[in-house]
Design a protein around this motif. Structure first.
Motif, PDB file in Angstrom:
ATOM      1  N   SER A 148      -3.207  10.564  -3.577  1.00 47.22           N
ATOM      2  CA  SER A 148      -1.902  10.413  -4.206  1.00 47.22           C
ATOM      3  C   SER A 148      -0.833  10.614  -3.149  1.00 47.22           C
ATOM      4  O   SER A 148      -0.987  11.425  -2.230  1.00 47.22           O
ATOM      5  N   LYS A 149       0.241   9.882  -3.273  1.00 40.50           N
ATOM      6  CA  LYS A 149       1.338   9.992  -2.300  1.00 40.50           C
ATOM      7  C   LYS A 149       2.330  11.073  -2.730  1.00 40.50           C
ATOM      8  O   LYS A 149       2.535  11.302  -3.924  1.00 40.50           O
ATOM      9  N   GLU A 202       5.056   9.811  -5.246  1.00 39.18           N
ATOM     10  CA  GLU A 202       4.651   9.203  -6.510  1.00 39.18           C
ATOM     11  C   GLU A 202       4.351  10.322  -7.486  1.00 39.18           C
ATOM     12  O   GLU A 202       3.439  11.095  -7.285  1.00 39.18           O
TER      13      GLU A 202
END
Length: 90
Positions: A23-24, A27
Motif C-alpha cells: 500500500s502506498k 492512498e
C-alpha cells in the motif's frame, strides 16, 4: 526503513528477483483501514503471503499509516524469505 536495504531472497521456484508490493503512503481513507504488502516474483509471478496490518487513520494519522506499512512489509518479506526447513519464528 529503506525498501532498497531489505534483503529479499530469490524466488524458490524460478530463482527470479522478488519485488515488494505494498500500500502506498498517500492512498488511504479517513477512518480505520488496513494496509497490505507481499513479495511478487518478477520472472514467474509467484507471490508470497499477503500481510495486512490494521490501523486507525483518524487516531494515528499519516505516521500511523507509515508504521503499519513498515510492519506489513517486514512480515511479507519474512514470509517470502522463509524456506522449507527454516524456523517459523525467524
Amino acid at each position: 526503513m529503506n525498501i532498497k536495504d531489505i534483503k529479499i531472497e530469490t524466488c524458490p521456484f524460478c530463482d527470479g528477483e522478488g519485488e515488494i508490493i505494498h500500500s502506498k503512503p498517500d492512498e488511504g481513507y479517513i477512518y480505520s483501514e488496513g494496509v497490505n504488502a507481499f513479495v511478487l516474483c518478477k520472472k514467474c509471478g509467484a507471490a508470497g503471503p499477503l500481510f495486512n496490518a490494521e490501523y486507525n487513520h483518524a487516531y494515528l494519522g499519516y505516521p500511523g499509516r507509515l508504521k503499519a506499512i513498515t510492519k506489513a512489509i517486514e512480515f511479507a518479506v519474512k514470509g517470502w524469505n522463509r524456506r522449507e526447513g527454516s524456523k517459523t519464528n525467524d
